[in-house]
Design a protein around this motif. Structure first.
Motif, PDB file in Angstrom:
ATOM      1  N   ARG A   1      88.983  45.495 -25.980  1.00 29.56           N
ATOM      2  CA  ARG A   1      89.036  45.653 -27.420  1.00 29.56           C
ATOM      3  C   ARG A   1      89.480  44.352 -28.059  1.00 29.56           C
ATOM      4  NH1 ARG A   1      91.575  50.400 -31.029  1.00 29.56           N
ATOM      5  NH2 ARG A   1      91.416  49.271 -32.972  1.00 29.56           N
ATOM      6  N   THR A   2      88.610  43.790 -28.859  1.00 29.68           N
ATOM      7  CA  THR A   2      88.950  42.583 -29.589  1.00 29.68           C
ATOM      8  C   THR A   2      89.643  42.997 -30.870  1.00 29.68           C
ATOM      9  OG1 THR A   2      87.052  41.426 -28.676  1.00 29.68           O
ATOM     10  CG2 THR A   2      88.027  40.505 -30.679  1.00 29.68           C
ATOM     11  N   GLU A   3      90.824  42.494 -31.070  1.00 31.67           N
ATOM     12  CA  GLU A   3      91.579  42.855 -32.260  1.00 31.67           C
ATOM     13  C   GLU A   3      91.497  41.798 -33.353  1.00 31.67           C
ATOM     14  OE1 GLU A   3      95.521  44.113 -31.370  1.00 31.67           O
ATOM     15  OE2 GLU A   3      94.870  45.426 -29.761  1.00 31.67           O
ATOM     16  N   ASN A   4      91.177  40.580 -32.979  1.00 27.65           N
ATOM     17  CA  ASN A   4      91.136  39.495 -33.960  1.00 27.65           C
ATOM     18  C   ASN A   4      89.927  38.616 -33.717  1.00 27.65           C
ATOM     19  OD1 ASN A   4      93.870  39.927 -35.173  1.00 27.65           O
ATOM     20  ND2 ASN A   4      94.464  39.562 -33.059  1.00 27.65           N
ATOM     21  N   VAL A   5      89.420  38.064 -34.777  1.00 26.05           N
ATOM     22  CA  VAL A   5      88.385  37.047 -34.698  1.00 26.05           C
ATOM     23  C   VAL A   5      88.943  35.823 -35.396  1.00 26.05           C
ATOM     24  CG1 VAL A   5      86.072  36.365 -35.420  1.00 26.05           C
ATOM     25  CG2 VAL A   5      86.507  38.721 -34.715  1.00 26.05           C
ATOM     26  N   ILE A   6      88.892  34.699 -34.716  1.00 24.62           N
ATOM     27  CA  ILE A   6      89.393  33.457 -35.298  1.00 24.62           C
ATOM     28  C   ILE A   6      88.226  32.484 -35.391  1.00 24.62           C
ATOM     29  CG2 ILE A   6      90.976  31.523 -35.003  1.00 24.62           C
ATOM     30  CD1 ILE A   6      92.741  33.470 -33.335  1.00 24.62           C
ATOM     31  N   LEU A   7      87.934  32.045 -36.599  1.00 26.83           N
ATOM     32  CA  LEU A   7      86.862  31.088 -36.830  1.00 26.83           C
ATOM     33  C   LEU A   7      87.502  29.770 -37.234  1.00 26.83           C
ATOM     34  CD1 LEU A   7      83.868  30.285 -37.320  1.00 26.83           C
ATOM     35  CD2 LEU A   7      84.168  31.120 -39.662  1.00 26.83           C
ATOM     36  N   ILE A   8      87.202  28.724 -36.482  1.00 25.79           N
ATOM     37  CA  ILE A   8      87.722  27.390 -36.789  1.00 25.79           C
ATOM     38  C   ILE A   8      86.531  26.500 -37.119  1.00 25.79           C
ATOM     39  CG2 ILE A   8      88.951  25.384 -35.891  1.00 25.79           C
ATOM     40  CD1 ILE A   8      90.369  27.346 -33.953  1.00 25.79           C
TER      41      ILE A   8
ATOM     42  N   TYR B   1      79.172  27.317 -44.857  1.00 25.58           N
ATOM     43  CA  TYR B   1      79.993  28.475 -44.500  1.00 25.58           C
ATOM     44  C   TYR B   1      79.206  29.771 -44.712  1.00 25.58           C
ATOM     45  CZ  TYR B   1      83.869  25.211 -44.314  1.00 25.58           C
ATOM     46  OH  TYR B   1      84.674  24.164 -43.991  1.00 25.58           O
ATOM     47  N   ASN B   2      78.434  29.826 -45.785  1.00 31.97           N
ATOM     48  CA  ASN B   2      77.570  30.986 -45.997  1.00 31.97           C
ATOM     49  C   ASN B   2      76.647  31.174 -44.801  1.00 31.97           C
ATOM     50  OD1 ASN B   2      75.960  33.049 -47.680  1.00 31.97           O
ATOM     51  ND2 ASN B   2      74.438  31.530 -47.104  1.00 31.97           N
ATOM     52  N   GLU B   3      76.050  30.085 -44.352  1.00 32.22           N
ATOM     53  CA  GLU B   3      75.098  30.159 -43.248  1.00 32.22           C
ATOM     54  C   GLU B   3      75.784  30.559 -41.936  1.00 32.22           C
ATOM     55  OE1 GLU B   3      71.499  27.438 -41.428  1.00 32.22           O
ATOM     56  OE2 GLU B   3      72.475  26.849 -43.290  1.00 32.22           O
ATOM     57  N   ILE B   4      76.976  30.021 -41.683  1.00 30.76           N
ATOM     58  CA  ILE B   4      77.723  30.373 -40.477  1.00 30.76           C
ATOM     59  C   ILE B   4      78.008  31.874 -40.452  1.00 30.76           C
ATOM     60  CG2 ILE B   4      79.978  30.190 -39.335  1.00 30.76           C
ATOM     61  CD1 ILE B   4      80.055  27.256 -40.316  1.00 30.76           C
ATOM     62  N   LEU B   5      78.445  32.411 -41.580  1.00 26.14           N
ATOM     63  CA  LEU B   5      78.919  33.799 -41.615  1.00 26.14           C
ATOM     64  C   LEU B   5      77.839  34.838 -41.908  1.00 26.14           C
ATOM     65  CD1 LEU B   5      82.328  33.079 -43.313  1.00 26.14           C
ATOM     66  CD2 LEU B   5      81.969  33.936 -40.992  1.00 26.14           C
ATOM     67  N   THR B   6      76.745  34.434 -42.537  1.00 32.02           N
ATOM     68  CA  THR B   6      75.691  35.414 -42.821  1.00 32.02           C
ATOM     69  C   THR B   6      74.496  35.267 -41.887  1.00 32.02           C
ATOM     70  OG1 THR B   6      74.517  34.046 -44.443  1.00 32.02           O
ATOM     71  CG2 THR B   6      76.300  35.478 -45.276  1.00 32.02           C
TER      72      THR B   6
ATOM     73  N   ASN C   1      76.290  37.596 -50.572  1.00 34.61           N
ATOM     74  CA  ASN C   1      75.682  37.988 -49.300  1.00 34.61           C
ATOM     75  C   ASN C   1      76.712  38.644 -48.380  1.00 34.61           C
ATOM     76  OD1 ASN C   1      73.170  36.651 -49.996  1.00 34.61           O
ATOM     77  ND2 ASN C   1      74.308  34.762 -49.686  1.00 34.61           N
ATOM     78  N   LYS C   2      76.315  39.708 -47.728  1.00 33.92           N
ATOM     79  CA  LYS C   2      77.203  40.384 -46.787  1.00 33.92           C
ATOM     80  C   LYS C   2      77.300  39.536 -45.519  1.00 33.92           C
ATOM     81  CE  LYS C   2      78.086  44.993 -45.020  1.00 33.92           C
ATOM     82  NZ  LYS C   2      77.575  46.368 -44.973  1.00 33.92           N
ATOM     83  N   ASN C   3      78.536  39.232 -45.125  1.00 34.65           N
ATOM     84  CA  ASN C   3      78.682  38.406 -43.929  1.00 34.65           C
ATOM     85  C   ASN C   3      78.951  39.269 -42.698  1.00 34.65           C
ATOM     86  OD1 ASN C   3      81.595  38.628 -43.374  1.00 34.65           O
ATOM     87  ND2 ASN C   3      81.873  37.449 -45.254  1.00 34.65           N
ATOM     88  N   VAL C   4      78.956  38.643 -41.537  1.00 26.95           N
ATOM     89  CA  VAL C   4      79.088  39.372 -40.280  1.00 26.95           C
ATOM     90  C   VAL C   4      80.434  40.088 -40.181  1.00 26.95           C
ATOM     91  CG1 VAL C   4      79.945  37.376 -38.949  1.00 26.95           C
ATOM     92  CG2 VAL C   4      78.722  39.225 -37.783  1.00 26.95           C
ATOM     93  N   LEU C   5      81.492  39.509 -40.743  1.00 28.14           N
ATOM     94  CA  LEU C   5      82.799  40.161 -40.684  1.00 28.14           C
ATOM     95  C   LEU C   5      82.812  41.414 -41.554  1.00 28.14           C
ATOM     96  CD1 LEU C   5      84.978  36.941 -40.828  1.00 28.14           C
ATOM     97  CD2 LEU C   5      84.253  38.228 -38.806  1.00 28.14           C
ATOM     98  N   GLU C   6      82.169  41.362 -42.718  1.00 30.53           N
ATOM     99  CA  GLU C   6      82.058  42.551 -43.574  1.00 30.53           C
ATOM    100  C   GLU C   6      81.210  43.622 -42.888  1.00 30.53           C
ATOM    101  OE1 GLU C   6      82.284  40.615 -48.021  1.00 30.53           O
ATOM    102  OE2 GLU C   6      80.451  40.317 -46.854  1.00 30.53           O
ATOM    103  N   PHE C   7      80.150  43.193 -42.212  1.00 32.74           N
ATOM    104  CA  PHE C   7      79.301  44.132 -41.480  1.00 32.74           C
ATOM    105  C   PHE C   7      80.099  44.833 -40.386  1.00 32.74           C
ATOM    106  CE2 PHE C   7      76.750  44.997 -37.709  1.00 32.74           C
ATOM    107  CZ  PHE C   7      75.870  45.934 -38.216  1.00 32.74           C
ATOM    108  N   ILE C   8      80.852  44.056 -39.605  1.00 35.00           N
ATOM    109  CA  ILE C   8      81.659  44.653 -38.531  1.00 35.00           C
ATOM    110  C   ILE C   8      82.672  45.632 -39.107  1.00 35.00           C
ATOM    111  CG2 ILE C   8      83.409  44.153 -36.771  1.00 35.00           C
ATOM    112  CD1 ILE C   8      81.862  41.520 -36.242  1.00 35.00           C
ATOM    113  N   GLN C   9      83.332  45.248 -40.203  1.00 31.02           N
ATOM    114  CA  GLN C   9      84.340  46.118 -40.802  1.00 31.02           C
ATOM    115  C   GLN C   9      83.734  47.438 -41.272  1.00 31.02           C
ATOM    116  OE1 GLN C   9      86.598  44.481 -44.050  1.00 31.02           O
ATOM    117  NE2 GLN C   9      88.074  46.137 -43.982  1.00 31.02           N
TER     118      GLN C   9
END
Length: 153
Positions: free
Chosen positions: A24-31, A115-120, A138-146
């Motif tokens: 179970r991944t509890e956190n995502v860290i984007l650098i 950043y839009n491109e990285i996340l969407t 635009n809905k990003n991948v983190l919003e989709f996962i949530q």
């Protein structure tokens, strides 16, 4: 012999059960490194910039810290954590010297579109056209996962 067979079966069963456990991944860290040049990441400090009076006050001290004839050594001197940890335990992409290009598809040359491109996963040259602060439509991948069951909050 019987004990060895039982012990072996127990070890195999334990390994199989551990492999089947869901992680179970509890956190995502984007650098991200905004404005970082791929040349420094993959070849280290650039000599012509290190000796330029326009950019550097004390070239000799800088060269003592970051110069080596080997590009692999230079990059490790400049970014030790990146190469001693991330480069060995992870993967780094974008070394154009070996044909590994990581390119954006947006037509802008500044942060927010990237950043839009990285996340969407896509460029939006119609809506993301500046670095001005506004909510990304635009809905990003983190919003989709949530929005997926079990991932809210």
């Amino acid at each position: 012999m019987k004990k060895i067979i039982i012990l072996t079966c127990f070890c195999l069963l334990t390994v199989q059960l551990m492999a089947q456990q869901k992680r179970r991944t509890e956190n995502v860290i984007l650098i991200t490194l905004d404005g970082m040049r791929w040349q420094e990441v993959f070849t280290g400090a650039e000599k012509r910039l290190m000796v330029s009076k326009k950019f550097v006050g004390d070239s000799n001290s800088l060269k003592k810290l970051f110069w080596d004839e080997s590009p692999e050594k230079r990059r490790e001197l400049l970014m030790p954590f990146l190469w001693q940890v991330m480069g060995k335990q992870g993967q780094l992409y974008g070394n154009r010297l070996v044909g590994n290009k990581v390119n954006t598809t947006n037509t802008m040359w500044f942060s927010y579109p990237g950043y839009n491109e990285i996340l969407t996963g896509f460029a939006d040259d119609a809506k993301i056209i500046s670095n001005d602060k506004f909510n990304n439509p635009n809905k990003n991948v983190l919003e989709f996962i949530q929005s997926q069951k079990g991932f809210s909050n």
